[in-house]
Write an enzyme that holds these catalytic residues in place. Sequence first.
Site, PDB file in Angstrom:
ATOM      1  N   GLY A   8      42.922  22.574  50.676  1.00 25.60           N
ATOM      2  CA  GLY A   8      43.745  22.115  51.799  1.00 25.60           C
ATOM      3  C   GLY A   8      45.175  21.756  51.436  1.00 25.60           C
TER       4      GLY A   8
ATOM      5  N   SER B 243      47.631  26.245  48.709  1.00 24.47           N
ATOM      6  CA  SER B 243      47.766  27.095  47.530  1.00 24.47           C
ATOM      7  C   SER B 243      48.093  28.557  47.890  1.00 24.47           C
ATOM      8  CB  SER B 243      46.465  26.992  46.728  1.00 24.47           C
ATOM      9  OG  SER B 243      46.245  28.121  45.985  1.00 24.47           O
TER      10      SER B 243
ATOM     11  N   ASP C 211      50.928  26.415  57.563  1.00 25.68           N
ATOM     12  CA  ASP C 211      51.082  26.357  56.101  1.00 25.68           C
ATOM     13  C   ASP C 211      52.313  27.145  55.641  1.00 25.68           C
ATOM     14  OD1 ASP C 211      48.689  25.008  56.190  1.00 25.68           O
ATOM     15  OD2 ASP C 211      47.726  26.156  54.593  1.00 25.68           O
TER      16      ASP C 211
HETATM   17  O1  PMV Z   1      44.772  25.665  54.589  1.00 25.77           O
HETATM   18  P1  PMV Z   1      44.220  24.350  55.005  1.00 25.77           P
HETATM   19  O2  PMV Z   1      42.887  24.027  54.490  1.00 25.77           O
HETATM   20  O3  PMV Z   1      45.231  23.263  54.906  1.00 25.77           O
HETATM   21  O4  PMV Z   1      43.953  24.475  56.594  1.00 25.77           O
HETATM   22  C1  PMV Z   1      44.963  24.727  57.471  1.00 25.77           C
HETATM   23  C2  PMV Z   1      44.780  23.943  58.682  1.00 25.77           C
HETATM   24  C3  PMV Z   1      43.881  24.498  59.772  1.00 25.77           C
HETATM   25  O5  PMV Z   1      44.383  23.912  60.965  1.00 25.77           O
HETATM   26  C4  PMV Z   1      42.450  24.073  59.564  1.00 25.77           C
HETATM   27  C5  PMV Z   1      43.939  26.017  59.892  1.00 25.77           C
HETATM   28  C6  PMV Z   1      45.255  26.559  60.418  1.00 25.77           C
HETATM   29  O6  PMV Z   1      45.438  27.764  60.307  1.00 25.77           O
HETATM   30  O7  PMV Z   1      46.094  25.794  60.926  1.00 25.77           O
END
Ligand code: PMV
Length: 315
Positions: free
Chosen positions: A105, A108, A152
């Site tokens: 999360g 990476s 992200d």
């Molecule tokens: O990549 P992570 O585990 O930080 O998850 C991203 C956050 C989510 O909302 C779960 C998925 C997304 O695409 O926004």
Amino acid sequence: MPAIVVDAPGKLILVGEHAVVYGAPAIAVPLQQVRAKASVRPNPTAPKGQIQIEAPDICLSRLLTDLPSDSPIVIAIQAVKDALEIDHFPAFTLRLTSTIPIASGLGSSAATAVAVIRAVSAFAGRPMTDEEVCSAAYRVEQRQHGTPSGIDNTVITYQQPVFFRRGQPLEVLQVKHPFLLLVADSGISSRTAVVVADVARLRDAQPAKYEQLFENIGLTVMQTREVIENGQLEHLGDLLSTNHMLLQQMTVSSPELDRLVTAALQAGALGAKLSGGGRGGNIIALVHPENSQTVTAALLQAGAVSVLSAPVTGV
Ligand code: PMV
């Protein structure tokens, strides 16, 4: 010619994960303490277009053409070719290293994609703009996660706190007063794509419950934005904890994450929640700086494999 070296930070989702996939807003901040690094070195003796990949962290040493077509590295390099309308690069070696734990999360995959895209486009002599980098990294995220919201790649490309809503222009979040988060790793890896797919199934089965959860998370995110922009940090802890409770109801927490959240709160954290896809990975806790060591000790005692200190500051 010297190597071109580019690095990109990890990220934390402060509030709004999962609901953001369904159009609710979310807030994310860069995590500068962990980074993915890409370096590109020309390989003048190799045939034109040959790309050698070295990723010692995962014991990978191969030609790009020997990687599967859905490899994130292959997709990232193809995205650069498409953006720059280039068929072949001069031969080069791409070396990848990272201190961002995978499947936890902290962004990476997006950080690696952003570093590769920036390094390879700079090597080609046409460094891509932030906007181009962000959309190329989103392509990589799509292959990794299926239906990523795009948060992200956005926060990692722009390296600023962001208020994000899917499909809408980026809004940089103004942080009036800095605050301190602890980031505690449960040591359990969890694939975001699996958890996101589970949430999609649960939402199909119980649409009213999930729409309500997404709406409540969206309201929490709006309140969080207000308290950060106005510097009313005394309310921030409760908002983080409320978001965690809503994520528990969504079934994306786990006994290990709940244990870390409870330990942080009992040791005096002002609020705590899981961060990212959930079911594993990290929790974040808001702490007074003078209490940070006590909370860190409590988190380690409760099973955290590492605890990072992450100050959140303005632009
Ligand atoms: O990549 P992570 O585990 O930080 O998850 C991203 C956050 C989510 O909302 C779960 C998925 C997304 O695409 O926004």
